[in-house]
Structures are given as C-alpha cells and as structure tokens.
Design a protein around this motif. Structure first.
Motif, PDB file in Angstrom:
ATOM      1  N   ILE A 149       2.700  12.242  -4.630  1.00 37.16           N
ATOM      2  CA  ILE A 149       2.477  11.001  -4.044  1.00 37.16           C
ATOM      3  C   ILE A 149       2.111  11.296  -2.553  1.00 37.16           C
ATOM      4  O   ILE A 149       2.437  12.352  -1.850  1.00 37.16           O
ATOM      5  CB  ILE A 149       3.915  10.306  -3.819  1.00 37.16           C
ATOM      6  N   THR A 150       0.875  10.727  -2.088  1.00 33.19           N
ATOM      7  CA  THR A 150       0.026  11.074  -1.027  1.00 33.19           C
ATOM      8  C   THR A 150       0.451  10.407   0.209  1.00 33.19           C
ATOM      9  O   THR A 150      -0.064  10.587   1.217  1.00 33.19           O
ATOM     10  CB  THR A 150      -1.446  11.246  -1.188  1.00 33.19           C
ATOM     11  N   GLY A 151       1.063   9.361  -0.162  1.00 30.96           N
ATOM     12  CA  GLY A 151       1.338   8.371   1.279  1.00 30.96           C
ATOM     13  C   GLY A 151       1.088   7.030   0.773  1.00 30.96           C
ATOM     14  O   GLY A 151       0.462   6.631  -0.137  1.00 30.96           O
ATOM     15  N   ARG A 152       1.326   5.913   1.860  1.00 33.11           N
ATOM     16  CA  ARG A 152       0.917   4.762   1.672  1.00 33.11           C
ATOM     17  C   ARG A 152      -0.327   4.487   1.824  1.00 33.11           C
ATOM     18  O   ARG A 152      -1.193   4.833   2.643  1.00 33.11           O
ATOM     19  CB  ARG A 152       1.939   3.910   2.758  1.00 33.11           C
ATOM     20  N   THR A 169       3.405  -0.132  -6.229  1.00 31.90           N
ATOM     21  CA  THR A 169       3.943   0.809  -5.398  1.00 31.90           C
ATOM     22  C   THR A 169       3.767   0.598  -3.740  1.00 31.90           C
ATOM     23  O   THR A 169       4.497   0.732  -2.832  1.00 31.90           O
ATOM     24  CB  THR A 169       4.383   2.030  -5.776  1.00 31.90           C
ATOM     25  N   GLY A 170       2.574   0.474  -3.641  1.00 30.34           N
ATOM     26  CA  GLY A 170       1.824   0.696  -2.179  1.00 30.34           C
ATOM     27  C   GLY A 170       1.669   2.105  -1.784  1.00 30.34           C
ATOM     28  O   GLY A 170       1.146   2.505  -0.786  1.00 30.34           O
ATOM     29  N   ASP A 171       1.941   2.979  -2.975  1.00 31.76           N
ATOM     30  CA  ASP A 171       1.724   4.432  -2.535  1.00 31.76           C
ATOM     31  C   ASP A 171       0.153   4.812  -3.409  1.00 31.76           C
ATOM     32  O   ASP A 171       0.030   4.373  -4.458  1.00 31.76           O
ATOM     33  CB  ASP A 171       2.695   5.389  -3.097  1.00 31.76           C
ATOM     34  N   GLY A 172      -0.437   5.804  -2.565  1.00 32.97           N
ATOM     35  CA  GLY A 172      -1.339   6.553  -3.294  1.00 32.97           C
ATOM     36  C   GLY A 172      -0.649   7.783  -4.001  1.00 32.97           C
ATOM     37  O   GLY A 172       0.087   8.364  -3.502  1.00 32.97           O
ATOM     38  N   CYS A 173      -1.490   8.288  -5.079  1.00 27.71           N
ATOM     39  CA  CYS A 173      -0.814   9.432  -5.763  1.00 27.71           C
ATOM     40  C   CYS A 173      -1.931  10.179  -6.607  1.00 27.71           C
ATOM     41  O   CYS A 173      -3.054   9.722  -6.987  1.00 27.71           O
ATOM     42  CB  CYS A 173       0.014   8.902  -6.707  1.00 27.71           C
ATOM     43  N   LEU A 174      -1.677  11.598  -6.615  1.00 29.78           N
ATOM     44  CA  LEU A 174      -2.523  12.382  -7.522  1.00 29.78           C
ATOM     45  C   LEU A 174      -1.681  12.593  -8.730  1.00 29.78           C
ATOM     46  O   LEU A 174      -0.683  12.838  -8.741  1.00 29.78           O
ATOM     47  CB  LEU A 174      -2.784  13.684  -6.598  1.00 29.78           C
TER      48      LEU A 174
END
Ligand code: WTA
Length: 635
Positions: free
Chosen positions: A501-504, A487-492
């Motif tokens: 979702i913490t952002g790209r 996805t290109g996203d960082g995530c907790l």
C-alpha cells in the motif's frame, strides 16, 4: 482456535475456498462464536445502495463472546493487564471474572442513569481499564458507543455528539499523558454548552484535577458503582441483539470537511475482528498480547478490546506514551510482562529508532514471538530496525493493512505462515478480494502493476453505513467505481502477487497514523481572523510519516509572522484538536488556480515536498507567476 491457518499451502486452499464458497466459509467460522439464535442467511448484499447484511436472523451479544463464554475455562486468567503512564504507579490486572463483574456492574450503572438499547453514548476517556469497561458495558445493553480520542477538541466532540444525538457521556476528570495532565472533563464541559441531547455525564476519577460537577447532570463513576453494590445489582443480563444492530460509531476523516460516523454492526464485526486477530498474530492461549494503540481509534476497538477478548486472550493496555519517561518504555513493558506479541505503529518505531538503540540495549526481549505494524506504510528502514533490534531477526513482522471502515485487518502476512517481504502487506486474508483499478475503474490484471485499491466482495467486518446519512456512505465508498468498495489507497502488486500500500490517493493525510482530511484543516484555518483562503497538503515527515503543510492567504495585518502562525495553530487546535496543527505554515499572496478556479494541489504538494524544479505543466494556471512566489517563499 480451530480456524487458525498453519501453513502457506493451507492458506492458499482456505483462500480459494473463501472466494468460491464465501457463505460456507464464513458460516464455518461464525459457528465458533456464541449465538443466542442461529442465522437464516449468511449474506445478503449489493454494493449499489449499499445493502450489506451478514448472518441475518441471528441474535447474540458480543460481550457474552468476549466475557461470559470464557468464565468456565479461563475465569482466573488475566483479561486485561494495565500499565499506567507513570512507571512508579502500580499496574493492574483484571481477570476474565473481574472484568465480567465490572462490566456487569457498570452496565447497571448505565441502566440506572437511563441508558436504553439503541441510545448513543459518547466516551471520552484516558487509556485505563474503565475505558474498556465502559465500551463493553454499552455493548452489554445494546447501547451504541461512540468513542472520541482524547486528543480531540471540545468543538470536535460537540460535532460528534450532535451528529449522533448522544444521550450520555462517559469521561474522567483528567488524563495523564507523558508529563502532561489533560483536563478531559473540562473539555467535555465546553463541548456540552452546544449539546442539548446529553442528559447525564458519568465521570471517572483518574488524576483528580479539580472539575465542575453540575447537579442533576454529572455523577461520579465510583459513587454510582457503590450504589450498585448497595442494591446488590451485580449481574446484568446481556441484551439479545440482532446480527445487524449497530454496535458502535467511530468518526473518521475523509476528503470532505466533516468527519463521518462509520457504523459497525454486532455480528459481522465480532466474527471478523476475532477471526483476523487469531489468525494474523497466531495467538496461543495464555500469551501476552500488547497493542500500543489508543481505544479512541479503530485499532484499539478491534485489537485491544473486541478481537483479543473474543478469543480469550490477555490484552495489555498502556496508558502512556512510548517516550515517557524515556524512549525505553515500551521495551521495559515487554520485559516486565514478558510480552509475546507486540503490535505498534511505524511512527512509534521511527521515533524510537531516532532515540537510539541504547534504549533497547539491556532489555530482555526474549519473550517476543510476533511483531505487528499498522496505520501507515512502514518504510524499509523502520522495518529493518524493528526486525533487527526488537525482533532480533527471529520474530515475523506482520504489516497489517486495513481501515476504520474495514473493521479489521484485510491484507497482511499471517505470522509464521506467509513469507515476508519488508514494507509489503503481502496477501489478502481469506474472504478478502482486492482488485486494482485505473482511473476509469478498469481492472488492472496481472502482477508487477499498480492502481487504486478496491475490494469487490463483502466481508463481515465492513462498514454498513455512515451514521444518519446513508447516501454519504454510498458516494464516499461505493460510487467512485461501480460495484466496488473503494479504499482511497494506492497500491502496488509485485511480481509475486504481494500487495504494497503506497498511501492515500484522496485528500486525506496520514499524520503519525492518524487520518486527517485536508478540507477539515482548511476549514479550521479559514475560521481564523484575517485568513482569506488556505490550501493544505501532506509532505514527507521523518517521524510522523506525513506532516501538514498549509499555504495561507491573509489580509494585511500588524502581527508578526511567527506569532500569526502560532495563532493559526491555536485556532486549529481549538476547532479540531492539537493533532491537526499544521507543521508548516507558509503565507502566500495567491494559490495556483486553474481558470475555472480549482486549486492545483499537485503543484502545492510538489512544492511542499521540496520538488520545486519538476512542477509539470503549469500553463493552464490562471496566473503562473504565483508559482514562482510560492517556490521562493517555501519553508
Ligand atoms: C493507512 C487504521 C500502509 C491507509 C487501521 C488506510 C496503511 C488508512 C496500513 C486507514 C499499512 C493503514 N500500510 N498504509 N499497513 N494500515 N494504512 O482508518 O492509508 O485510521 O487507508 O485505520 O491508514 O486509517 P484508519
């Protein structure tokens, strides 16, 4: 709708079934749509190429699902309610019958102007009902629409038209946005100087600002519609489309310099947009649903047009901006039309929050039942403000995470079903299998962890290809980690399994919920005379979420710094559009590069964020003294 989930227990059961028996699960949902011919196989796929086919062998037309199938039961119900930019201008209502009629007539206009199945049609229009009509008319004929947001420049439009080899453009004389008049046709004229493929331009009258009309190429929307009346061309049979025929292209930014044309296809997209709309918002018949996005973005495609209309909903379209004539406008609209469901963006919430609660006071918001947020991470402060002042603590907020490429909402609470956690998108919707991985693609299992967000199994609304360049689709989304969509996203994932979702994690910044590639902005800045090199990063911005910070190396020149900044801003606006103008430009003598010449963006990001003390290891830099200079010149 039969597929609405009504309790958290049911959600868990449905979710489990959707993972164990995905084909059975989606076939069940798809059978609640209108098909001309049923599918042979629900799903064929591999993520290697990628090769994704949903409902293969089926035929349909999405507009029959969005229009024709509702005529008998709710032909006189409003399909679109339209609120103009100027509160003194009258609003408009189009019932399902009227919308069906307009779409059919305009599809005939397109046909008479040479549009054929498979042609690509660029649409550059204001937020008026005719934009939805144009989109649906294309779909009726099997022409592929490529909507370009009204804030993009002539150059951006030209790039998109050339990439898709569009044969037609649908636009308007101009647009009203807040207290500005935007000259759409004139921007199109500039774009078309570069585009040989375009044969015809259809121009809607909106603000009737003066426009050039070229004989043989440009025609007025209204004149063409009158011709159809004279010819009694009222009906337009819907083209029988294959499930995997292309429905639309929508360009979006990635980490490379050139935006890519994300391709969605007819059947899977329709099923996914309709299913997620109905479930996430728990839409009930006759409710008024208001999404504040622009149809120029994916949110508008899926949750102003296709999702709501496929479910027979009443969708409210707003031409203007939340702050015009003042910061109470959205609440006035909610009061005026007794809106039940309001779907908006964190950036709008933050900006209205800053204007003060006095703009909310006195407005009757009792009709509201569900609130939604989309486009970027919503911070807790904005979440609580929205909850307390707008939802009055009685409306669930669905924080919906998804992307242009996913076609529809992926991770989100289901209204009144999923327990909420502020600033968390909570759980995946049925059919969606998210996983977190580390840098090497190794799955990070368990709860209370964070990683890069991937999806391991196809869903009907997913991207099929990037227009004209399938390899680009593969390398962008399916090559980072084997057998996963990245996805290109960082995530907790918290202790209870809620996703946040913490952002790209790539070089994409999210400005007011709009995706902008840093490389794209750098290319535009580098096109400015005298610029030697530049590096662009995002930094936290109170209202926009992220702002654009540019570090620029220039040749010596005589222009005053501030003017030079403005000039560079103009160049970026010309090349991409005003939305990509840097918020801050710092002139520097050099950029922090490694010995192999790679810019260390991590350092620039920290400086832009104001974290100048903690830059980490800079010993690998070719010239560490550069960093001191940049730190001192920070703005
Ligand atoms: C971000 C918009 C956090 C994310 C529908 C994603 C979000 C990008 C959320 C896609 C959310 C979207 N919480 N971040 N609820 N929704 N994003 O393609 O970084 O314009 O990758 O699609 O927006 O932006 P796009």
């Amino acid at each position: 709708m039969d597929f609405q989930i009504k309790s958290i227990e049911q959600y868990h059961n449905v979710y489990k079934h959707s993972v164990e028996q995905p084909e059975e699960f989606w076939a069940d949902i798809a059978s609640q749509f209108l098909w001309k011919k049923k599918w042979n196989k629900v799903l064929n796929w591999n993520f290697k190429e990628p090769y994704i086919k949903w409902f293969d062998g089926a035929t349909l037309n999405i507009t029959e699902n969005c229009l024709d199938r509702h005529l008998a039961e709710r032909g006189d119900q409003p399909a679109i309610i339209w609120e103009p930019n100027d509160p003194n201008e009258h609003h408009r209502i189009l019932t399902y019958k009227q919308l069906h009629h307009q779409v059919s007539m305009f599809a005939n206009v397109l046909k008479h102007n040479g549009v054929k199945r498979g042609d690509r049609i660029c649409i550059y229009m204001p937020m008026v009902p005719e934009l939805a009509i144009a989109v649906l008319a294309c779909a009726r004929l099997g022409a592929i629409h490529s909507v370009v947001f009204g804030g993009f420049s002539a150059q951006s439009i030209a790039d998109r038209i050339k990439d898709a080899k569009c044969s037609h453009v649908i636009t308007a004389d101009g647009a009203y946005r807040g207290n500005k008049d935007i000259p759409l046709k004139s921007v199109i004229d500039d774009a078309l100087m570069q585009c040989d493929s375009v044969k015809k331009v259809i121009v809607l009258t909106r603000n009737r600002m003066p426009v050039s009309m070229i004989k043989g190429r440009d025609v007025w929307w209204e004149d063409e519609m009158k011709k159809m009346e004279t010819l009694h061309e009222y009906d337009c049979p819907a083209e029988e489309m294959n499930a995997e025929d292309e429905l639309f292209i929508l360009y979006t930014s990635g980490s490379t310099g050139k935006p890519k044309g994300v391709v969605h296809t007819c059947a899977g997209y329709m099923v996914y947009a309709g299913y997620t709309f109905s479930n996430v918002f728990q839409y009930k018949p006759r409710e008024i649903y208001f999404c504040t996005a622009d149809i120029g973005w994916i949110t508008g495609h899926s949750y102003i047009v296709y999702g709501p209309l496929s479910q027979g909903a009443t969708t409210l379209m707003f031409e203007g901006v939340p702050t015009y004539p003042d910061a109470g406008r959205l609440w006035e609209i909610v009061e005026k039309f007794k809106v039940n469901i309001l779907y908006t963006a964190p950036t709008a919430i933050r900006s209205l929050m800053q204007s003060g609660v006095e703009f909310v006071n006195g407005k009757n918001l009792d009709s509201l039942r569900v609130l939604g947020s989309v486009g970027e991470p919503i911070n807790e402060e904005a979440w609580h403000w929205f909850n307390e002042n707008i939802g009055k603590k009685r409306c669930p907020i669905v924080d919906t995470w998804w992307q242009t490429e996913t076609g529809g909402i992926m991770i989100s609470p289901i209204a009144n079903v999923t327990p909420l956690k502020p600033a968390h998108a909570t759980f995946p919707l049925p059919g969606i299998q998210p996983i977190l991985v580390d840098e090497n693609g190794v799955e990070i299992k368990g709860n209370g962890v964070n990683g890069n967000l991937c999806i391991k199994f196809p869903w009907p609304g997913m991207i099929r290809t990037t227009y004209g360049d399938h390899e680009r689709c593969r390398t962008n989304y399916f090559a980072t980690y084997e057998n996963l969509y990245f996805t290109g996203d960082g995530c907790l994932r918290d202790e209870d399994g809620n996703y946040r979702i913490t952002g790209r994690v790539d070089d994409v910044i999210n400005v007011s919920g709009h995706r902008i590639g840093t490389a794209e902005v750098e290319n535009a800045i580098n096109a400015h005379t005298g610029v030697i090199e530049s590096a662009v990063v995002g930094y936290p911005h109170d209202i926009k979420g992220q702002g654009i910070y540019a570090f620029v190396i220039c040749e010596e020149d005589t222009h005053e710094e501030d003017l030079r900044r403005k000039d560079i801003g103009m160049t970026v606006a010309r090349i991409i559009g005003a939305i990509a103008k840097p918020d801050k430009i710092q002139f520097v003598k050099g950029l922090p590069k490694t010995r192999s010449g790679k810019i260390m963006r991590r350092i620039l990001r920290k400086i832009a964020e104001g974290e100048v003390e903690n830059l980490g290891d800079i010993s690998t830099l070719l010239d560490p003294t550069i960093v001191e200079d940049i730190k001192n010149g920070r703005i």
